[in-house]
Design a protein around this motif. Structure first.
Motif, short mmCIF file in Angstrom:
data_model
loop_
_atom_site.label_atom_id
_atom_site.label_comp_id
_atom_site.label_asym_id
_atom_site.label_seq_id
_atom_site.Cartn_x
_atom_site.Cartn_y
_atom_site.Cartn_z
N GLY A 162 0.75 -1.12 -0.02
CA GLY A 162 -0.18 0.09 -0.06
C GLY A 162 0.89 1.42 0.11
O GLY A 162 0.47 2.33 -0.66
N MET A 163 2.09 1.29 0.78
CA MET A 163 2.93 2.46 0.91
C MET A 163 3.69 2.64 -0.25
O MET A 163 3.94 3.77 -0.97
CB MET A 163 4.03 2.31 1.77
N SER A 164 3.65 1.62 -1.31
CA SER A 164 4.42 1.81 -2.44
C SER A 164 3.68 2.81 -3.63
O SER A 164 4.33 3.48 -4.49
CB SER A 164 4.80 0.58 -3.11
N ILE A 165 2.44 2.86 -3.43
CA ILE A 165 1.61 3.60 -4.51
C ILE A 165 0.73 4.62 -3.94
O ILE A 165 0.13 5.47 -4.57
CB ILE A 165 0.69 2.65 -5.32
N GLN A 166 0.91 5.02 -2.56
CA GLN A 166 -0.04 5.89 -1.97
C GLN A 166 0.14 7.57 -2.34
O GLN A 166 -0.67 8.01 -2.41
CB GLN A 166 -0.17 5.70 -0.55
N SER A 167 1.47 7.42 -2.69
CA SER A 167 1.98 8.76 -3.11
C SER A 167 2.02 9.06 -4.56
O SER A 167 2.34 10.14 -4.92
CB SER A 167 3.07 9.33 -2.33
N ILE A 168 1.46 8.12 -5.19
CA ILE A 168 1.69 8.03 -6.91
C ILE A 168 -0.10 8.54 -7.46
O ILE A 168 -0.65 8.05 -7.00
CB ILE A 168 2.21 6.80 -7.43
N LYS A 169 0.24 9.39 -8.49
CA LYS A 169 -1.16 9.72 -9.09
C LYS A 169 -1.59 8.25 -9.67
O LYS A 169 -0.75 7.47 -10.19
CB LYS A 169 -0.80 10.54 -10.17
N PRO A 170 -3.08 8.17 -9.70
CA PRO A 170 -3.61 6.92 -10.14
C PRO A 170 -3.04 6.58 -11.82
O PRO A 170 -2.78 5.34 -12.22
CB PRO A 170 -5.23 7.26 -10.46
N ALA A 171 -2.77 7.59 -12.53
CA ALA A 171 -2.59 7.21 -14.05
C ALA A 171 -1.06 6.72 -14.18
O ALA A 171 -1.06 6.08 -15.11
CB ALA A 171 -2.68 8.68 -14.97
N LYS A 172 -0.32 6.87 -13.22
CA LYS A 172 1.11 6.17 -13.05
C LYS A 172 1.24 5.20 -12.32
O LYS A 172 2.45 4.58 -11.91
CB LYS A 172 2.09 7.36 -12.85
N ARG A 173 0.02 4.70 -11.60
CA ARG A 173 0.22 3.61 -10.67
C ARG A 173 0.72 2.56 -11.08
O ARG A 173 1.44 1.54 -10.43
CB ARG A 173 -1.05 3.44 -9.65
N ALA A 174 0.23 1.82 -12.33
CA ALA A 174 0.88 0.49 -12.83
C ALA A 174 2.24 0.83 -12.90
O ALA A 174 3.09 -0.36 -12.70
CB ALA A 174 0.24 0.35 -14.20
N THR A 175 2.85 1.72 -13.63
CA THR A 175 4.24 1.96 -13.57
C THR A 175 4.97 1.94 -12.32
O THR A 175 6.03 1.30 -12.05
CB THR A 175 4.81 3.29 -14.22
N ALA A 176 4.51 2.64 -11.30
CA ALA A 176 4.99 2.74 -9.92
C ALA A 176 4.86 1.12 -9.31
O ALA A 176 5.99 0.74 -8.70
CB ALA A 176 4.13 3.68 -9.00
N MET A 177 3.79 0.44 -9.53
CA MET A 177 3.57 -0.99 -8.88
C MET A 177 4.69 -1.76 -9.73
O MET A 177 5.46 -2.49 -8.92
CB MET A 177 2.21 -1.32 -9.30
N GLY A 178 4.75 -1.65 -11.17
CA GLY A 178 5.92 -2.45 -11.74
C GLY A 178 7.18 -2.10 -11.43
O GLY A 178 8.09 -3.10 -11.17
#
Length: 403
Positions: free
Chosen positions: A318-334
């Motif tokens: 959860g912490m890995s993407i909570q500060s990332i904009k939704p449009a870029k969350r797949a990239t951040a999660m990847g």
């Protein structure tokens, strides 16, 4: 609409279960199976580590491509197919080379999980992203638990290949059901992600620090429970059929922790204290494993290790993407999942080398040392107020706290 969305959620969770269940059917017996066939510990570590290597190579490209085309389902279908192919190769082929190839394909299938973890929160409102992550983490743990629980008994009754048979059947079912997953249509065409944006996402300080902690946590679990714990247990007096008890002792507390982490533990302790406590507990439990002479004590230690790791993984996810904009969350999660895949590869690889040189017990000391490093890092960052914590409680308690 609510009923339809609930059906979508339930189907998605079932497909998610069927991605992981076949792969974990053979995890507790894979290391003993390879030892049985005469493969040395050092190469067993390579085979186990290949699962993380392919994730390291492919998770970020999957995340980037998924963000560019704004589609997750094709990658889910791809992952389910590759998981099925991996089980078929395990079932039909023999030899260290084929085992390496099959396990690497399993890692490629696992790399598609980035698409799962980005699509599933779409079924929830924005303020419930942690609840979505907690529930999907529970499905993973449930699949791991049920898959691993009976593998030892199945091997003892029907032989080493039996888990691969069962995994193959469930993989086929999962691949078929994946075609019916619902993904909302988005007619907007997004621009390909720019290198500058990608670098900015990857260099996000909180993402990097969470990823480093996840590397250490995954190194521990894939060196122990998903690596050499069952081999060590069989050498210290456990029977193959008793691996079920080892899995249950680890996975039940592991599952309980994922359920209570978001709603109970985090609101009371905060992210920083929770991580410090969890990493300290997993360090103690891992180092104590070689000293457990009684089966009952061994099982208690497994429970302690399972519970502490069950706190760590969904929290970091959860912490890995909570500060990332939704449009870029797949990239951040990847990016996150690619980076922590280093631990899935390096952990068992180094543990295999250490075990070959100094014996199986030394691998647990090595993993415990990684846990202590993580504990110290979180303690330093908590004191230095590196992270911010968004409360998991109600709206009145959603404040930022340093961790």
């Amino acid at each position: 609409m609510t009923k339809a969305m609930n059906r979508n959620k339930n189907l998605f969770m079932l497909v998610s279960f069927l991605l992981w269940f076949p792969q974990f059917m053979y995890v507790p017996t894979l290391s003993p199976y390879m030892e049985h066939t005469g493969i040395p510990y050092s190469f067993i570590g390579v085979i186990l580590g290949s699962y993380g290597l392919t994730q390291l190579l492919f998770r970020l490209p999957i995340g980037i491509t998924s963000d560019i085309i704004k589609l997750r389902k094709p990658f889910i279908l791809f992952g389910m197919f590759i998981s099925m192919l991996s089980c078929f190769i395990f079932l039909t082929m023999d030899g260290a080379g084929w085992l390496l190839f099959a396990r690497a394909l399993a890692g490629l299938a696992a790399a598609s999980w980035v698409a799962f973890t980005v699509l599933y929160p779409i079924y929830f409102s924005e303020d419930k992203v942690h609840i979505a992550m907690g529930s999907i983490s529970f499905i993973v743990v449930l699949a791991q638990f049920l898959g691993m629980s009976f593998s030892g008994y199945i091997v003892e009754e029907w032989g080493w290949k039996a888990p691969f048979w069962i995994g193959s059947v469930f993989s086929v079912i999962g691949w078929g059901l994946a075609f019916f997953i619902y993904e909302p249509k988005n007619k907007k065409v997004s621009e390909p992600i720019k290198l500058k944006v990608l670098i900015h996402i990857i260099r996000e300080p909180s993402l990097l620090k969470v990823s480093l902690l996840s590397i250490l946590a995954h190194s521990i679990i894939f060196s122990t429970m998903f690596g050499f714990t069952s081999t060590f247990a069989l050498q210290t007096g456990f029977e193959a059929s008793e691996i079920t008890w080892i899995v249950a002792a680890f996975m039940v507390p592991h599952a309980i922790a994922t359920l209570f982490m978001g709603n109970v533990i985090i609101p009371r302790l905060g992210e920083g204290k929770s991580l410090v406590a969890a990493f300290l507990l997993v360090t103690i439990a891992t180092v104590l494993i070689p000293f457990a002479q009684l089966k009952s004590i061994f099982l208690v230690i497994q429970g302690l290790q399972g519970f502490s790791l069950g706190m760590i993984f969904p929290l970091l996810l959860g912490m890995s993407i909570q500060s990332i904009k939704p449009a870029k969350r797949a990239t951040a999660m990847g990016a996150y999942q690619s980076i922590y895949a280093i631990g899935i590869f390096v952990g068992p690889f180094l543990a295999g080398v250490v075990n070959s040189q100094f014996g199986l017990a030394s691998g647990f000391y090595f993993a415990g040392g990684l846990g202590m490093i993580a504990t110290l890092l979180v303690a330093i960052w908590y004191r230095g107020k590196i992270f911010t914590r968004l409360s998991f409680g109600n709206k009145d308690t959603k404040k930022h706290h340093a961790i």
